[in-house]
Design an enzyme around this catalytic site. Sequence first.
Site, PDB file in Angstrom:
ATOM      1  N   ARG A  40      53.042  41.392  23.791  1.00 54.12           N
ATOM      2  CA  ARG A  40      53.350  42.004  22.495  1.00 54.12           C
ATOM      3  C   ARG A  40      53.061  43.497  22.459  1.00 54.12           C
ATOM      4  O   ARG A  40      53.344  44.149  21.477  1.00 54.12           O
ATOM      5  CB  ARG A  40      52.543  41.293  21.404  1.00 54.12           C
ATOM      6  CG  ARG A  40      53.051  39.888  21.172  1.00 54.12           C
ATOM      7  CD  ARG A  40      52.167  39.146  20.214  1.00 54.12           C
ATOM      8  NE  ARG A  40      50.833  38.926  20.783  1.00 54.12           N
ATOM      9  CZ  ARG A  40      49.965  38.037  20.324  1.00 54.12           C
ATOM     10  NH1 ARG A  40      50.273  37.306  19.299  1.00 54.12           N
ATOM     11  NH2 ARG A  40      48.790  37.884  20.886  1.00 54.12           N
ATOM     12  N   LYS A 148      43.886  27.918  31.809  1.00 54.54           N
ATOM     13  CA  LYS A 148      42.964  27.176  30.962  1.00 54.54           C
ATOM     14  C   LYS A 148      42.623  27.999  29.720  1.00 54.54           C
ATOM     15  O   LYS A 148      42.867  29.207  29.749  1.00 54.54           O
ATOM     16  CB  LYS A 148      41.709  26.795  31.731  1.00 54.54           C
ATOM     17  CG  LYS A 148      40.925  28.003  32.254  1.00 54.54           C
ATOM     18  CD  LYS A 148      39.537  27.636  32.657  1.00 54.54           C
ATOM     19  CE  LYS A 148      38.647  27.565  31.441  1.00 54.54           C
ATOM     20  NZ  LYS A 148      37.269  27.961  31.688  1.00 54.54           N
ATOM     21  N   ASP A 177      43.599  25.550  37.939  1.00 50.82           N
ATOM     22  CA  ASP A 177      42.150  25.390  37.859  1.00 50.82           C
ATOM     23  C   ASP A 177      41.628  26.161  39.054  1.00 50.82           C
ATOM     24  O   ASP A 177      41.780  25.730  40.192  1.00 50.82           O
ATOM     25  CB  ASP A 177      41.762  23.904  37.963  1.00 50.82           C
ATOM     26  CG  ASP A 177      40.275  23.724  37.741  1.00 50.82           C
ATOM     27  OD1 ASP A 177      39.489  24.370  38.462  1.00 50.82           O
ATOM     28  OD2 ASP A 177      39.898  22.960  36.842  1.00 50.82           O
ATOM     29  N   HIS A 178      41.050  27.316  38.802  1.00 53.59           N
ATOM     30  CA  HIS A 178      40.797  28.198  39.944  1.00 53.59           C
ATOM     31  C   HIS A 178      39.767  27.628  40.920  1.00 53.59           C
ATOM     32  O   HIS A 178      39.706  28.038  42.064  1.00 53.59           O
ATOM     33  CB  HIS A 178      40.456  29.621  39.487  1.00 53.59           C
ATOM     34  CG  HIS A 178      39.038  29.822  39.059  1.00 53.59           C
ATOM     35  ND1 HIS A 178      38.591  29.525  37.810  1.00 53.59           N
ATOM     36  CD2 HIS A 178      37.965  30.310  39.724  1.00 53.59           C
ATOM     37  CE1 HIS A 178      37.300  29.819  37.714  1.00 53.59           C
ATOM     38  NE2 HIS A 178      36.899  30.301  38.868  1.00 53.59           N
ATOM     39  N   LYS A 182      39.508  27.335  45.540  1.00 55.00           N
ATOM     40  CA  LYS A 182      38.408  27.766  46.409  1.00 55.00           C
ATOM     41  C   LYS A 182      38.445  26.969  47.705  1.00 55.00           C
ATOM     42  O   LYS A 182      38.518  25.737  47.691  1.00 55.00           O
ATOM     43  CB  LYS A 182      37.059  27.560  45.704  1.00 55.00           C
ATOM     44  CG  LYS A 182      36.835  28.499  44.507  1.00 55.00           C
ATOM     45  CD  LYS A 182      35.454  28.294  43.903  1.00 55.00           C
ATOM     46  CE  LYS A 182      35.328  28.943  42.540  1.00 55.00           C
ATOM     47  NZ  LYS A 182      34.907  30.329  42.563  1.00 55.00           N
ATOM     48  N   GLU A 216      25.265  29.879  36.781  1.00 57.20           N
ATOM     49  CA  GLU A 216      25.647  31.292  36.772  1.00 57.20           C
ATOM     50  C   GLU A 216      24.459  32.091  36.266  1.00 57.20           C
ATOM     51  O   GLU A 216      23.768  31.646  35.345  1.00 57.20           O
ATOM     52  CB  GLU A 216      26.819  31.516  35.811  1.00 57.20           C
ATOM     53  CG  GLU A 216      28.109  30.922  36.298  1.00 57.20           C
ATOM     54  CD  GLU A 216      29.228  31.228  35.320  1.00 57.20           C
ATOM     55  OE1 GLU A 216      29.738  32.353  35.337  1.00 57.20           O
ATOM     56  OE2 GLU A 216      29.573  30.343  34.532  1.00 57.20           O
ATOM     57  N   ASP A 235      34.220  24.579  28.796  1.00 58.39           N
ATOM     58  CA  ASP A 235      34.536  25.748  29.611  1.00 58.39           C
ATOM     59  C   ASP A 235      34.481  25.440  31.114  1.00 58.39           C
ATOM     60  O   ASP A 235      35.288  25.946  31.892  1.00 58.39           O
ATOM     61  CB  ASP A 235      33.536  26.869  29.269  1.00 58.39           C
ATOM     62  CG  ASP A 235      33.855  28.172  29.968  1.00 58.39           C
ATOM     63  OD1 ASP A 235      35.025  28.597  29.890  1.00 58.39           O
ATOM     64  OD2 ASP A 235      32.951  28.764  30.593  1.00 58.39           O
ATOM     65  N   HIS A 240      36.688  22.400  35.885  1.00 55.09           N
ATOM     66  CA  HIS A 240      36.240  22.687  37.252  1.00 55.09           C
ATOM     67  C   HIS A 240      35.346  21.583  37.836  1.00 55.09           C
ATOM     68  O   HIS A 240      35.535  21.150  38.962  1.00 55.09           O
ATOM     69  CB  HIS A 240      35.471  24.002  37.290  1.00 55.09           C
ATOM     70  CG  HIS A 240      36.203  25.152  36.654  1.00 55.09           C
ATOM     71  ND1 HIS A 240      37.565  25.326  36.781  1.00 55.09           N
ATOM     72  CD2 HIS A 240      35.770  26.183  35.881  1.00 55.09           C
ATOM     73  CE1 HIS A 240      37.922  26.426  36.120  1.00 55.09           C
ATOM     74  NE2 HIS A 240      36.868  26.953  35.573  1.00 55.09           N
ATOM     75  N   LYS A 341      24.836  28.776  32.056  1.00 54.44           N
ATOM     76  CA  LYS A 341      24.776  30.237  32.192  1.00 54.44           C
ATOM     77  C   LYS A 341      23.309  30.662  32.126  1.00 54.44           C
ATOM     78  O   LYS A 341      22.459  29.908  31.678  1.00 54.44           O
ATOM     79  CB  LYS A 341      25.562  30.889  31.066  1.00 54.44           C
ATOM     80  CG  LYS A 341      27.063  30.520  31.142  1.00 54.44           C
ATOM     81  CD  LYS A 341      27.932  31.626  30.638  1.00 54.44           C
ATOM     82  CE  LYS A 341      29.398  31.255  30.654  1.00 54.44           C
ATOM     83  NZ  LYS A 341      30.087  31.615  31.902  1.00 54.44           N
TER      84      LYS A 341
HETATM   85  C1  BG6 Z   1      35.742  30.252  34.149  1.00 54.17           C
HETATM   86  C2  BG6 Z   1      34.879  30.137  32.933  1.00 54.17           C
HETATM   87  O1  BG6 Z   1      36.736  29.269  34.156  1.00 54.17           O
HETATM   88  O2  BG6 Z   1      34.945  30.128  35.318  1.00 54.17           O
HETATM   89  C3  BG6 Z   1      33.771  31.170  32.966  1.00 54.17           C
HETATM   90  O3  BG6 Z   1      35.664  30.310  31.769  1.00 54.17           O
HETATM   91  C4  BG6 Z   1      33.000  31.109  34.245  1.00 54.17           C
HETATM   92  O4  BG6 Z   1      32.898  31.011  31.857  1.00 54.17           O
HETATM   93  C5  BG6 Z   1      33.946  31.112  35.442  1.00 54.17           C
HETATM   94  O5  BG6 Z   1      32.127  32.222  34.298  1.00 54.17           O
HETATM   95  C6  BG6 Z   1      33.174  30.841  36.722  1.00 54.17           C
HETATM   96  O6  BG6 Z   1      34.017  30.994  37.820  1.00 54.17           O
HETATM   97  P1  BG6 Z   1      33.431  31.351  39.258  1.00 54.17           P
HETATM   98  O7  BG6 Z   1      34.615  31.295  40.161  1.00 54.17           O
HETATM   99  O8  BG6 Z   1      32.822  32.722  39.140  1.00 54.17           O
HETATM  100  O9  BG6 Z   1      32.392  30.320  39.558  1.00 54.17           O
END
Ligand code: BG6
Length: 503
Positions: A40, A148, A177-178, A182, A216, A235, A240, A341
């Site tokens: 936008r 996501k 889903d990243h 990995k 984290e 989240d 994940h 976290k």
């Molecule tokens: C994301 C979450 O999907 O993954 C974040 O929304 C999180 O809150 C992150 O920090 C963690 O990803 P990675 O690859 O750094 O473990």
Amino acid sequence: MLVIFGASGDLTARKLVPALFNLFLADQLAENFVVLGASRSDMTDTDFRNRTVYESKYLKDKIKDISKERLEQFTSQFYYEDLGGAYDNSYEKLNSRVEALKEKHQTGDNVIYYLSTPPALFETIAQKLAESKMNDQSNGWKRVIVEKPFGYSLETAKNLNAGLQKYFEEQQIYRIDHYLGKETVQNLLVTRFANSIFEPLWNRNYIHHVEITNAESGGVEKRGGYYDSSGALRDMFQNHLMQIVSLIVMEPPISEAPEDIRNEKVKAIKSIRIMKDEETLRDHTIRAQYMPSVVDGKSLKGYRQEEGVAEDSTTETYAAIKFFVDNWRWHDVPFYVRTAKRMPTKVTEVVIHFKTPHHQLFRGERKDHKDNKLIIRIQPDEGILIKFGVKVPGQGFMVERANLDFYYSDLGETKVMQAYERLLLDAMQGDATLYARADEVEAAWEFVDPILEYWKNGKDVRMYGYASGVWGPENADELIEGIGYWRSPGPNLTDDPGFCVIC
Ligand code: BG6
């Protein structure tokens, strides 16, 4: 051609463009590859190139090492189209731009639409694309990648799936889903199914329990607004961590074909016992929030003091869940999964705790040294560690645990692709193995929904606090039957439990 919706957003600059840039440097992109950003914001092609490449803090270090010509070769294929203030305007103008670029760069008719927008816009975008016939596959494939969060609950996930499936076939939809991108997560499959030393032991006869930690050290940073209506379970856990669980729990697939693997993953998630009664939910779940503390001389805010977070927020930044899997392989084996976290360090690992030998021959073993462990380190210091007993040299039979370890970094020159690079490349090649299927996402929500509901409306639900920089609330250990404590992993794979870094 890759059309990115939400192109002015942070994800495009932070993840997508750097991934494309690495693929470009590795000669993995076709020469006539085109990126068309759409959103936008009122921007020109030049603005888009500046924002995502030339002035990008995420590419700063990378671009200084390459020639001006090479960089220009990359950016000259970047374009931008302003959607005119709203995503639900007609896409006819966008369509004409796509057609013009196809012509100019001879891209052919294969297009990926990357929806890097809030999920509330997914259906609208899909509908608008369909109205302009941009989902037509008669001359080339059309694929949609969605970011996501995929839903907020089972119901919203179902609605999202139904909304997208009105305009695109399931085979065209790629839910990212990243974590699946990995390398070490994918290696779970290889560790299990390419070795004959683990799989025979991978069951209730030999495994005592499974522990998964995702920690984290950072807090919610600038994402308080989003996070406060999400929380750790939505989240991280629903997506994940459930993906990691599915790879540990699943039965061997009949082949490496995407659908064979995904079928087994869905079956695995569906076999996780859904917790329904309040007593189980109370005894098997713990939620907590980080509190202010001073770490390494630095004052850290508590969660409720973070920007965008309600002062009386009951959103969890720590979640620990115990559950069982109802099938032949896993009957009675507890799984403990936690994500949080503001932990002492950033680490993700899976620990398979094996049962102690049925007959204890050697008395001199330390109590906590009796079982074998297989530790699969997903990040950082990626690798695999096996803890096994060896004799302490000298008189008698004193037993100590020794480490047998493998580090990915030992593979030396092998370039490990970043998650988004691998996933984008897979989508371009039509390989959906590492993307979540609709039924998979829904099955994961089916497990998570009752926990969220209990935390929201259950009787006597507690929210614990933990000081930033510690391994969660004190009572989290009570969740673990038997040994009664979580492994506290350090940043290095072979650090012993108890050792950790407060960063
Ligand atoms: C994301 C979450 O999907 O993954 C974040 O929304 C999180 O809150 C992150 O920090 C963690 O990803 P990675 O690859 O750094 O473990």
